[in-house]
Design a protein around this motif. Structure first.
Motif, PDB file in Angstrom:
ATOM      1  N   LYS B 180       0.814  -1.207   0.000  1.00 41.66           N
ATOM      2  CA  LYS B 180       0.000   0.000   0.000  1.00 41.66           C
ATOM      3  C   LYS B 180       0.854   1.266   0.000  1.00 41.66           C
ATOM      4  O   LYS B 180       0.402   2.314   0.379  1.00 41.66           O
ATOM      5  CB  LYS B 180      -0.920   0.016   1.228  1.00 41.66           C
ATOM      6  CG  LYS B 180      -1.794  -1.210   1.369  1.00 41.66           C
ATOM      7  CD  LYS B 180      -2.803  -1.291   0.227  1.00 41.66           C
ATOM      8  CE  LYS B 180      -3.767  -2.443   0.452  1.00 41.66           C
ATOM      9  NZ  LYS B 180      -3.107  -3.767   0.353  1.00 41.66           N
ATOM     10  N   GLN B 262       4.886   7.073  -0.428  1.00 42.65           N
ATOM     11  CA  GLN B 262       3.558   7.665  -0.229  1.00 42.65           C
ATOM     12  C   GLN B 262       2.614   6.559   0.211  1.00 42.65           C
ATOM     13  O   GLN B 262       2.336   5.627  -0.542  1.00 42.65           O
ATOM     14  CB  GLN B 262       3.073   8.300  -1.535  1.00 42.65           C
ATOM     15  CG  GLN B 262       1.757   9.015  -1.367  1.00 42.65           C
ATOM     16  CD  GLN B 262       1.183   9.494  -2.694  1.00 42.65           C
ATOM     17  OE1 GLN B 262       1.818   9.364  -3.724  1.00 42.65           O
ATOM     18  NE2 GLN B 262      -0.010  10.031  -2.648  1.00 42.65           N
ATOM     19  N   ASP B 263       2.155   6.691   1.444  1.00 42.96           N
ATOM     20  CA  ASP B 263       1.283   5.649   1.990  1.00 42.96           C
ATOM     21  C   ASP B 263      -0.141   5.863   1.498  1.00 42.96           C
ATOM     22  O   ASP B 263      -0.771   6.866   1.807  1.00 42.96           O
ATOM     23  CB  ASP B 263       1.333   5.722   3.524  1.00 42.96           C
ATOM     24  CG  ASP B 263       0.666   4.505   4.147  1.00 42.96           C
ATOM     25  OD1 ASP B 263      -0.081   3.824   3.432  1.00 42.96           O
ATOM     26  OD2 ASP B 263       0.914   4.250   5.339  1.00 42.96           O
ATOM     27  N   VAL B 264      -0.623   4.942   0.702  1.00 41.51           N
ATOM     28  CA  VAL B 264      -1.977   5.080   0.155  1.00 41.51           C
ATOM     29  C   VAL B 264      -2.930   4.052   0.769  1.00 41.51           C
ATOM     30  O   VAL B 264      -3.992   3.774   0.208  1.00 41.51           O
ATOM     31  CB  VAL B 264      -1.971   4.969  -1.394  1.00 41.51           C
ATOM     32  CG1 VAL B 264      -1.290   6.150  -2.014  1.00 41.51           C
ATOM     33  CG2 VAL B 264      -1.318   3.681  -1.838  1.00 41.51           C
ATOM     34  N   THR B 265      -2.525   3.512   1.902  1.00 41.12           N
ATOM     35  CA  THR B 265      -3.369   2.493   2.550  1.00 41.12           C
ATOM     36  C   THR B 265      -4.764   3.040   2.837  1.00 41.12           C
ATOM     37  O   THR B 265      -5.777   2.399   2.549  1.00 41.12           O
ATOM     38  CB  THR B 265      -2.715   2.049   3.872  1.00 41.12           C
ATOM     39  OG1 THR B 265      -1.349   1.802   3.630  1.00 41.12           O
ATOM     40  CG2 THR B 265      -3.385   0.799   4.403  1.00 41.12           C
ATOM     41  N   ALA B 266      -4.771   4.254   3.411  1.00 34.20           N
ATOM     42  CA  ALA B 266      -6.070   4.832   3.787  1.00 34.20           C
ATOM     43  C   ALA B 266      -6.950   5.020   2.555  1.00 34.20           C
ATOM     44  O   ALA B 266      -8.151   4.737   2.588  1.00 34.20           O
ATOM     45  CB  ALA B 266      -5.857   6.166   4.485  1.00 34.20           C
ATOM     46  N   GLU B 267      -6.333   5.465   1.469  1.00 29.45           N
ATOM     47  CA  GLU B 267      -7.114   5.672   0.238  1.00 29.45           C
ATOM     48  C   GLU B 267      -7.635   4.338  -0.287  1.00 29.45           C
ATOM     49  O   GLU B 267      -8.770   4.232  -0.746  1.00 29.45           O
ATOM     50  CB  GLU B 267      -6.249   6.366  -0.812  1.00 29.45           C
ATOM     51  CG  GLU B 267      -7.077   6.831  -1.993  1.00 29.45           C
ATOM     52  CD  GLU B 267      -6.278   7.584  -3.031  1.00 29.45           C
ATOM     53  OE1 GLU B 267      -5.076   7.811  -2.826  1.00 29.45           O
ATOM     54  OE2 GLU B 267      -6.875   7.939  -4.063  1.00 29.45           O
ATOM     55  N   ILE B 269      -8.370   1.701   1.508  1.00 27.81           N
ATOM     56  CA  ILE B 269      -9.478   1.253   2.363  1.00 27.81           C
ATOM     57  C   ILE B 269     -10.728   2.056   2.039  1.00 27.81           C
ATOM     58  O   ILE B 269     -11.820   1.507   1.882  1.00 27.81           O
ATOM     59  CB  ILE B 269      -9.085   1.419   3.852  1.00 27.81           C
ATOM     60  CG1 ILE B 269      -7.961   0.443   4.179  1.00 27.81           C
ATOM     61  CG2 ILE B 269     -10.283   1.180   4.767  1.00 27.81           C
ATOM     62  CD1 ILE B 269      -7.308   0.669   5.504  1.00 27.81           C
ATOM     63  N   ASP B 270     -10.529   3.359   1.917  1.00 20.16           N
ATOM     64  CA  ASP B 270     -11.660   4.237   1.632  1.00 20.16           C
ATOM     65  C   ASP B 270     -12.327   3.864   0.304  1.00 20.16           C
ATOM     66  O   ASP B 270     -13.546   3.704   0.212  1.00 20.16           O
ATOM     67  CB  ASP B 270     -11.149   5.689   1.601  1.00 20.16           C
ATOM     68  CG  ASP B 270     -12.278   6.660   1.356  1.00 20.16           C
ATOM     69  OD1 ASP B 270     -13.325   6.481   1.978  1.00 20.16           O
ATOM     70  OD2 ASP B 270     -12.119   7.573   0.532  1.00 20.16           O
TER      71      ASP B 270
END
Lengths: 195, 404
Positions: B180, B262-267, B269-270
């Motif tokens: 992610k 660039q951490d896109v984990t939250a994106e 999940i969203d």
């Protein structure tokens, strides 16, 4: 004192003398309510559209130009526009009322019957009966008792074993749904000549 | 009014209240414009606004347009010149001495800091050591030349594929879930004179060995150049280590290294949650549509289903893009022979001199002006279209009014 100015003069005067607009309202409110009631078949919607139309007319009164167009015709121009939007979206907007800080009011119980009296169901009774099948059971029964059989709301409520208010709402929602349906089918809901 | 309809009576009261409020507002505007000079009738202007207010409005609108244009220009340029990654980053081994080991880290390598001989201050040098699971160890030493004083000694294990990260800095060290994180690296290597071609072919080889490829490359006089590599994310650390090793191999040194994540984990999940909700909604709409009886209702539901489907496809597209981005990292490699002067990096923005500050200010101003010009280029055609549409709408409205 009897106000002798024409609608057009009152609208122009209302730019700097806002109270003049209320005279326009007094002259045309009930006619406009009838206009909406006969087209939407629904007292709640008709009352809301009337309020929204006058609110919009007040908010945009500075746009009125006396170019030979009667003041009341200008008002009905706004009304037609509002009605068209209602038929397209199935709901009455309240933007103009909110802009002016006017409350959105529920209809008083006694007003349902009074406004229904303004509606002439005779020309559309056949189409109305045909459209009853599109309603759910509660609305269909309420509408049949009220509009087809001509019972008062107290009797309708007794038959349906619900409160009068509940009976009014079922009839109101049912009529609104049928009006939208008939409109979609291109049926003219009234034969009266528009202003 | 003469009506027994309660709703109309209430509405009359509401309108009277509105009219009263409006009357008071007009009176206060009138007083403000008259400035206490009674008896001087003023021509009522539309909306009750006077010349000063009108000019104020025009000025505010102009500023708003310029800000909007600037914003659009800025966005269209992808920002004002910074290529830095937006999220976590760390710099390692800057031979120019700016970050000489100050906050050193190689993500993915188990790193430790130890004092080295010839020591300057402890934070000006570092030794990074890491071990692979077999315990084999390969060290890469290099010397960062900075005024003959600063010295860095790096011992980095190659092939530490799953080593957990630690150390100074804030690079994404959560090695457990690299899927992610979009990773980017940049490395500048100075090599011995006459070895540029060899260096480029070795960089290409390193890309291939790590399952990647050279996305683009450029060179100047066959003595310096830059390459962009696309490397599978799980081979990113190995590739970076191999590139560092290349410097030693060609009697050179690493002059800069920059790693960002660039951490896109939250994106993720969203987007996943939104996708699920939209798919449920589409299923629901389809089931309602199946039960619908009128053609109007069916058509209205079809429009809603189309809308939801479009949203689903947009999210799926974004998810695919993000997956591609996290699956492959980008490494930019700058290679130059020792006696080739590096490109002028421009004034040091963190510590500028007065002249540099002036230069930076002028540059910044020109960039803003440029952004505004670009933005206006976008806005003006839109404004012309809006004007035409407005004109048509006004004509139609006027004709409607006339007809009724």
């Amino acid at each position: 004192m009897v106000e002798e100015r024409t609608d057009s003069e009152l609208l122009i005067a209302s730019r700097t003398e806002p109270e003049a607009f209320t005279e326009i309202y007094r002259r045309h409110a009930e006619d406009l309510l009838r206009y909406f009631a006969r087209r939407t078949l629904d007292p709640e919607t008709a009352a809301e559209l009337t309020a929204e139309t006058f609110a919009e007319a007040f908010a945009s009164r500075a746009n009125y130009r006396d170019q030979g167009v009667n003041g009341v015709a200008w008002l009905y121009g706004i009304a037609r526009h509002r009605l068209g939007r209602f038929f397209r979206s199935g709901r009455v907007e309240a933007a103009a009322r909110r802009k002016l800080g006017m409350p959105e009011r529920d209809l008083a119980p006694q007003d349902y019957e009074r406004i229904e009296d303004l509606i002439d169901f005779a020309p559309i009774r056949e189409a109305l009966v045909a459209a009853l099948d599109t309603l759910n059971d509660e609305q269909r029964d309420a509408l049949r008792l009220r509009v087809i059989d001509g019972l008062g709301y107290a009797e309708v409520a007794e038959h349906l074993k619900c409160t009068e208010q509940n009976a009014r709402q079922r009839v109101s929602r049912g009529l609104r749904k049928i009006a939208l349906l008939l409109q979609e089918q291109g049926m003219q809901l009234t034969t009266e000549v528009e202003a | 009014m003469n009506t027994d309809i309660h709703a109309l009576q209430l509405l009359e009261r509401d309108l009277e209240a509105v009219a009263t409020r409006e009357r008071e507002r007009l009176a206060s505007v009138e007083r403000a414009h008259d400035g206490g000079g009674p008896g001087a009738p003023r021509r009522p202007s539309r909306g009750g606004r006077g010349g000063a207010h009108a000019w104020g409005g025009v000025a505010a609108a102009l500023v708003a347009v310029l800000v909007l244009a600037g914003g659009i220009g800025f966005l269209s340029q992808g920002g004002l010149g910074s290529n830095d990654g937006p999220a976590q980053r760390a710099s390692v081994g800057d031979a120019a001495g700016r970050d000489a080991g100050g906050s050193a880290e190689v993500p993915g390598a188990q790193a430790s800091m130890a004092p080295a001989p010839n020591s300057g201050p402890a934070d000006e040098r570092s030794t990074l050591e890491s071990a692979d699971s077999a315990g084999s160890r390969a060290s890469l030493d290099f010397q960062a030349v900075q005024d003959g004083a600063q010295y860095s000694n790096w011992g980095v294990a190659q092939g530490a594929e799953q080593a957990s990260g630690s150390g100074v800095g804030a690079v994404p060290t959560q090695q457990g879930d690299l899927t992610k994180i979009i990773r980017d690296g940049r490395i500048g290597i100075v090599i011995a004179d006459g070895s540029f071609s060899k260096g480029v072919s070795r960089v290409t080889q390193i890309a291939r060995q790590n399952g990647g490829f050279v996305l683009e490359s450029s060179s100047r006089d066959e003595r310096s150049g830059a390459l962009a590599l696309r490397i599978p994310a799980n081979r990113f650390d190995d590739a970076m280590l191999a590139l560092r090793g290349l410097a030693g191999e060609l009697q050179g040194e690493v002059e800069l290294q920059d790693i960002s994540g660039q951490d896109v984990t939250a994106e993720f999940i969203d987007l996943g949650a939104r996708l699920e909700i939209l798919q449920d909604r589409r299923d629901l709409l389809r089931s309602i549509q199946a039960d619908a009886t009128s053609s109007g209702e069916i058509l209205r539901l079809a429009a809603l289903i189309d809308d939801v489907t479009l949203q689903i496809e947009t999210i799926q597209g974004r998810l695919k893009f993000l997956r591609d981005q996290v699956a492959e990292a980008t490494i930019r490699v700058e290679v130059r022979e020792r006696d080739v002067q590096p490109e002028d990096p421009g004034p040091d923005a963190e510590n500028p001199s007065l002249a540099d500050s002036l230069g930076l200010a002028v540059q910044g101003f020109l960039r803003i002006v440029g952004a505004i010009v670009i933005g206006l280029g976008y806005l003006i055609p839109l404004a012309v279209i809006a004007l035409l549409v407005w004109g048509v709408v006004m004509l139609v409205r006027r004709r409607d009014h006339g007809a009724s």
